[in-house]
Each structure stands twice: as C-alpha cells, then as structure tokens.
Design an enzyme around this catalytic site. Structure first.
Site, short mmCIF file in Angstrom:
data_model
loop_
_atom_site.label_atom_id
_atom_site.label_comp_id
_atom_site.label_asym_id
_atom_site.label_seq_id
_atom_site.Cartn_x
_atom_site.Cartn_y
_atom_site.Cartn_z
N THR A 10 0.91 -1.09 -0.17
CA THR A 10 -0.11 0.10 0.28
C THR A 10 0.90 1.20 0.02
O THR A 10 0.21 2.49 -0.01
CB THR A 10 -0.87 0.07 1.24
OG1 THR A 10 -0.24 0.04 2.49
CG2 THR A 10 -1.96 -1.08 1.30
N GLY A 11 2.23 1.08 0.27
CA GLY A 11 3.11 2.15 0.24
C GLY A 11 3.50 2.59 -1.33
O GLY A 11 2.96 2.05 -2.27
N CYS A 122 17.52 5.73 -3.51
CA CYS A 122 17.01 6.52 -4.68
C CYS A 122 18.08 7.18 -5.50
O CYS A 122 18.17 7.17 -6.54
CB CYS A 122 15.61 7.02 -4.57
SG CYS A 122 15.61 7.84 -2.91
N GLY A 153 10.22 10.74 -1.67
CA GLY A 153 10.97 9.90 -0.77
C GLY A 153 10.93 9.91 0.73
O GLY A 153 11.26 8.89 1.21
N HIS A 236 13.45 12.91 -8.59
CA HIS A 236 14.82 13.61 -7.87
C HIS A 236 15.60 14.35 -9.07
O HIS A 236 15.43 14.02 -10.24
CB HIS A 236 15.67 12.59 -7.19
CG HIS A 236 15.13 12.07 -6.31
ND1 HIS A 236 13.92 12.62 -5.43
CD2 HIS A 236 15.64 11.09 -5.22
CE1 HIS A 236 13.94 11.85 -4.19
NE2 HIS A 236 14.81 11.07 -4.17
#
Length: 329
Positions: A10-11, A122, A153, A236
């Site tokens: 779910t993230g 990342c 992030g 990013h």
C-alpha cells in the site's frame, strides 16, 4: 508460473511495484499490515485482495519484494531468504559484505545467485545509471553531488501533504511546521534529508557515498554529497561535478556514450530550453541527463552534468524489477 509477493503493497514504492508487475506472467500476492488486510487494492486494471504478512505466506512465493522499513527488513529479511529470493528496498542490508547491492545495468554481472539482495537508495540508483558508463570509459577519480529530492522519498502521505500545503500557502512565516519533513516544504527547500551524522553530513548523504563505492567496486572513491529536499512530487534531480583519471577528448563522445547506455536519455539542448527536469522525467523509466559540459576547474579531466529521474521508478521499484529479471535469467 512464478509467484511474487509484494510486502508493503500500500506504500508508494509498493504501489509502483504492482504497476510494473501488471500484465506480466507472474502470480502476484499483496501483503501488508493487519489493518490493511482484507481490503481490495486496485492497480490499473487489476484488483488485489490484501493478505496479512506472514513468513509462511512468503515461503510459498518464489520472489519476495520488501517495500517496508529497515527495521522490518532486519527482522524478517534473512529468514524469508531461507525459502525465497528476497529483494529488499530498505537500507537494512545495503552495507553488509555478504549481501549484493545491485543496479543491474551497472553491476548486474556480479550477481552470483544470492537469495537476499539489496536495492540501493533512490539518489544512488539514479546517479549510478549515468556514473556507471562514464566510470567504465574514463575512470572516476572523485564526485561532488548535490541532490534535489522529491517529496515521494518520504512516502505517499508526504506527497499528499505537499499538495495540501501548496494549496493553502499564503506567505512565508505562516504554518512553518511539518509532519513529514524538518520544515514546511511548500515553496521551500530544506537542506536536510534524514538525520545528521557526527561528521556533519546527513545519513542520506552518506548513503550515496557508501553505495556508489560499493556498486562501482571502488571502496576508496572520493565523494562528497549535499542532499536537499525540494517541493517536487516524484522525480529527484542531481547536479554532478565529476573528475576522471582519463582525459575527456570530446563532449560529443560523452553524449554518444550516454545515449547508448541502457536506462539513460540524453536531454541536452539548453539553447532550446531542453534539459533534465522533474517535469519531464516523472513517470519515465530512463534517467534524463543534460547540461553536459567541461568542469571549469578540472578542464578535460572533469565534467559537470545535471540529471533527473523518477524516484519511485528508476530510484526504487524499477531497479528492483530489473533485479528480479536477473534472478529469472
């Protein structure tokens, strides 16, 4: 048919992982905390029933993606790897000597069949897509990296909080507090990502140092990093100042090299307003690279570049997906 578990479905990273798995031949099992268990999760044209996480449930799967916290991964990662291949998206195992840290286009050839594999940070994953081919050609001597990191992030709730704060913004000095960041991020930049270490660098900055060295196989590589949180949602951006041991005779050769690199798109026509930006790199699998020029200090031994990549895709889920493909091979 191989069975894949996505733990932490779910993230933000878990959801992106499910998007990549849609329309593949894998059987996908979604797992999350007990409060989410029993709910249905719609991703694209697919709908998944969320199961509660269990070691036994993961043991029935060929590959387990951990899109969870480092503490959770430390508790369960090695146990799950006794029966399944485990690809961990947290920092829990990145610096362990016995666990490979993989960016498949850069160091995938080093994979030797280990059951537990770490996915990099990342910012590291995005930078390495460009640094890898340049290092191979010119031998990187040092790197100074500034990262401009999106709200994603800090997770899906942080992205929603930025949207709401931006809508409600009136003036500086009002509502400076923040739940997900050190300060309010709307119309602001924050020179802190993660907690500060004793050396004055944040842990996020040191992750880039440690991970670039490990992936490139250069344990003594000189690297300095500044990480800044900026009010973008997913992508990013990074400014790279690089020094090489071998001279760079032609910028045209640099562009040719990067154009041929997998997962890299050269966007370098500044006179036409074309250069890497979160506005154009979001939802894109490739890392954009541009503003390619000689460094004024290092001359023909140096380059300055600007890059941008989707933090949830190239910086996390897509790299994990490519690790899975390595396992399948």
């Amino acid at each position: 048919m191989k069975k894949i578990a996505v733990v932490g479905c779910t993230g933000a990273v878990g959801m992106t992982m499910l998007q990549l798995l849609e329309n593949t031949a894998y059987e996908v099992v979604c797992m999350a905390s007990p409060r989410s268990a029993g709910k249905r999760l719609k991703v694209g044209d697919s709908e998944h029933l969320i199961e509660p996480f269990s070691v036994e449930g993961c043991a029935t799967c060929d590959i387990v993606f951990l899109c969870v916290s480092g503490a959770f991964a430390l508790e369960y990662g090695e146990r799950l790897a006794q029966s399944s291949y485990v690809i961990d998206n947290s920092s829990a195992f990145r610096y362990a000597d016995h666990v490979p840290l993989l960016v498949p286009p850069i160091n995938g050839q080093r994979y030797a069949g280990e059951k537990l594999i770490a996915n990099p940070n990342c910012s590291s994953a995005i930078a390495l897509m460009v640094l890898g081919p340049l290092h191979h050609e010119y031998q990187l001597d040092s790197a100074i990296i500034s990262t401009y990191q999106a709200a994603s992030g800090a997770g899906q709730p942080a992205m929603e909080a930025l949207r709401e704060r931006a809508k409600a913004f009136t003036d500086y000095g009002d509502h400076n507090g923040a739940e997900h960041f050190a300060h309010n991020l709307a119309f602001n930049v924050i020179p802190q990502v993660d907690s500060f270490e004793d050396n004055g660098y944040t842990r996020e900055e040191m992750k880039v140092v440690w991970e670039l060295r490990k992936v490139l196989g250069e344990p003594d590589l000189a690297i300095s990093t500044t990480a800044v949180r900026v009010p973008t949602l997913r992508s990013h951006a990074e400014a790279l100042s690089l020094r090489f041991k071998q001279p760079i005779r032609s910028l045209a050769r640099v562009r040719q090299l990067l154009s041929a690199a997998p997962g890299v798109e050269v966007v370098d026509a500044p006179e036409q307003g074309r250069y890497p930006m979160p506005m154009t790199s979001t939802y894109k699998h490739a890392v954009e690279v541009g503003r390619i020029r000689y460094n004024l200090i290092y001359k023909e031994h140096g380059l300055d570049l600007f890059i941008s990549g989707d933090q949830l895709l190239r910086g996390a889920a897509l790299n994990a997906f490519e690790i899975m493909q390595l396992i399948d091979d």
